[in-house]
Design an enzyme around this catalytic site. Structure first.
Site, mmCIF file in Angstrom:
data_model
loop_
_atom_site.group_PDB
_atom_site.id
_atom_site.type_symbol
_atom_site.label_atom_id
_atom_site.label_comp_id
_atom_site.label_asym_id
_atom_site.label_seq_id
_atom_site.Cartn_x
_atom_site.Cartn_y
_atom_site.Cartn_z
ATOM 1 N N LEU A 48 0.845 -1.192 0.000
ATOM 2 C CA LEU A 48 0.000 0.000 0.000
ATOM 3 C C LEU A 48 0.882 1.244 0.000
ATOM 4 C CD1 LEU A 48 -2.716 -1.173 2.545
ATOM 5 C CD2 LEU A 48 -2.966 -0.935 0.066
ATOM 6 N N GLU A 49 0.944 1.916 -1.128
ATOM 7 C CA GLU A 49 1.839 3.056 -1.270
ATOM 8 C C GLU A 49 1.188 4.374 -0.860
ATOM 9 O OE1 GLU A 49 3.593 2.970 -5.127
ATOM 10 O OE2 GLU A 49 4.325 0.912 -4.873
#
Length: 558
Positions: A385-386
């Protein structure tokens, strides 16, 4: 995962935003902190490292905090404060110096952090909302590697008070027991003491070997047919409890397994497989060569249910490979299993919008992920999850998933470099929170620009020094060597900061054996460093599998 070039710079600028206010505003706010301006002439009510009080420079009054980072010590001061659930709070402080971080943990929501560098006193400010069951939070301030003394004064935590004052150190955990052994591991569980607990320290033969956020822990890397004695303590911002009862466990003579890692080899090559079409070669899953031990399917999809995920084969991919159905994809996973490979589902990527921010979302994530594991035969989950993670509730979700799947579950993380620069960062907190079930952190050593290494020097991406000096931060920050992998692009087309595969091998040698190092050489060696990851298998296929054909044989020889 890699389809961005400027996010880090934009994120760093946003993180550095300083919200200016006035002393009058701060004075008028209700302040829940004890000794907020250090006018006691000491750091009472605070838990500090490398800190004292000084008479100059101050923002107001007679004293201020002065703290000096040293080595791997950020010179942190923290204070636990009782709060009310579902309530909004604002935290501020006046600071002076280089790279000063202000934040809060244990909020039950999104833990805030902000930072600045300032030649004179300026006000840092951030805010948060507590979760439905949150009754206390820890606020903190710290400096950074290799920076000079920083100063802080006039802290304010404003919002509804919890009415309990500062907690005391916890009592000792009880009921410590061994819940299972293999030839190389011992699993433990215990009962939490009443009161405020931030986490637990695990002692093996009298020496601290790890920490846990929950009431279980698996000690790994042990010798077969050997007895080990364990005890556990609880801790919070006030201090550490006495030790629990002791328990002795003996590892088995052989066989066993790899807790948190299925039957993966000691050194692992991980690659991402595209469930979409871009400039890289399109592949069916069965086209992935056996040189990849662990294949991460990119990516799961968000749904309209908070925290829940789904997976759908991309129609464009199906067209590109001459047709591909759900049944064929499921059969391909079974084919990879027959070859000894593992397949996990990656959650996130550059465009991933999945958010796990409360207990309901955590339950939705665990339930939906478990359904996909059962449907397709995935061996685990990768968190990529950036756009940020909630360390508390994502850990809750992954532990819940682990309880459903069992010890064979593979859990990997793929944070960006900025996410692992400090143990106070949410991704690093998540890694430590799930250390008992975590398989590998494959940090992305690319699309980063320059970063600080564990020796406080600045290194540029695309070099061996960048890889080894940043890996050192994780190795010294609490992760086991077998939980640390090196994530690199398969080619320059896949991301900025690509290196020749031979440089990946040299970096592994440097970390594992202290050999083939650049100008940076770690102070210790880590023979069980877990391996390497690449974005992506498809880009590697476009480059004649130069990455896999070079790195995988080297991993096998380590």
């Amino acid at each position: 995962m890699s389809r961005k070039w400027t996010r880090w710079l934009a994120g760093a600028v946003a993180a550095a935003t300083v919200v200016l206010g006035t002393a009058a505003t701060a004075a008028a706010a209700s302040n829940l902190l004890a000794n907020p301006g250090f006018e006691a002439g000491n750091t009472s009510s605070w838990t500090c490292s490398g800190a004292t009080t000084v008479g100059s420079p101050v923002h107001s009054g007679s004293y201020a905090l002065a703290a000096t980072p040293a080595g791997q010590d950020y010179a942190q001061c923290s204070q636990r404060v009782t709060v009310l659930p579902n309530s909004a709070y604002t935290l501020s402080a006046y600071v002076q110096g280089s790279y000063i971080y202000l934040g809060a943990t244990g909020t039950g929501g999104t833990d805030p952090q902000t930072w600045t560098s300032s030649s004179g006193y300026s006000q840092l400010s951030t805010s948060f909302t507590t979760g439905a069951s949150t009754t206390s939070v820890t606020i903190y301030i710290h400096g950074w590697y290799g920076q000079p003394t920083y100063y802080a004064d006039d802290f304010v935590l404003s919002g509804p008070g919890g009415g309990g004052g500062n907690p005391t150190a916890p009592a000792a955990p009880t009921g410590l027991t061994s819940t299972g052994t293999t030839s190389s591991s011992v699993s433990l569980s215990w009962t939490a003491p009443s009161g405020d607990v931030s986490g637990y320290n695990v002692y093996q033969n009298g020496t601290k070997v790890g920490t846990a956020s929950g009431t279980s822990y698996t000690a790994t890397g042990l010798s077969a047919s050997t007895s080990y004695t364990y005890a556990v303590t609880a801790y919070n911002s006030v201090g550490e409890s006495p030790k629990s009862n002791q328990v002795t466990a003996t590892t088995s003579s052989g066989g066993g397994g790899n807790p948190g890692g299925g039957t993966l080899p000691t050194h692992v090559l991980t690659g991402y497989w595209h469930n979409f079409v871009n400039g890289a070669k399109a592949l069916k899953l069965s086209d992935v060569p056996t040189s990849y031990d662990l294949v991460a399917v990119a990516f799961a999809d968000a749904t309209s249910t908070p925290g829940a995920i789904s997976f759908t084969l991309d129609s464009g991919l199906s067209s590109a490979v001459g047709g591909y159905t759900d049944a064929q994809f499921t059969a391909d996973i079974a084919t990879l299993h027959s070859r000894g490979q593992k397949v996990i589902l990656s959650v996130g990527g550059q465009n991933g919008t999945i958010s796990v921010g409360d207990s309901t979302a955590a339950a939705n994530f665990a339930n939906s992920a478990y359904s996909l594991i059962q449907k397709y035969g995935f061996d685990g989950i990768d968190i990529d999850l950036e756009n940020g993670v909630n360390a508390t509730y994502m850990a809750q979700a992954l532990h819940s998933l682990g309880s459903k799947v069992g010890s064979s579950l593979i859990v990997t993380l793929a944070p960006q470099t900025i996410d692992m620069q400090s143990t106070g960062a949410a991704y690093f907190q998540l890694a430590l929170n799930i250390k008992d079930i975590l398989t590998i952190v494959n940090m992305q050593y690319y699309n980063s620009g320059t970063m600080l290494g564990c020796d406080q020097a600045v290194y540029a991406q695309g070099t061996e020094n960048f890889i080894t000096a940043l890996a050192c931060i994780q190795l010294q920050g609490g992760l086991r060597p077998d939980q640390v992998g090196l994530g690199l692009p398969a080619s320059g087309s896949a991301g900025a900061g690509a290196v020749a595969p031979s440089v990946v091998n040299a970096s592994l040698d440097c970390l594992a054996k202290g050999a083939n190092c650049g100008s940076f050489k770690p102070s210790a060696t880590y023979p069980t460093i877990r391996g390497a990851m690449t974005w992506s298998i498809n880009w590697d296929a476009s480059n004649g599998y130069a990455f896999a054909n070079t790195v995988h044989p080297h991993l096998g020889s380590m």
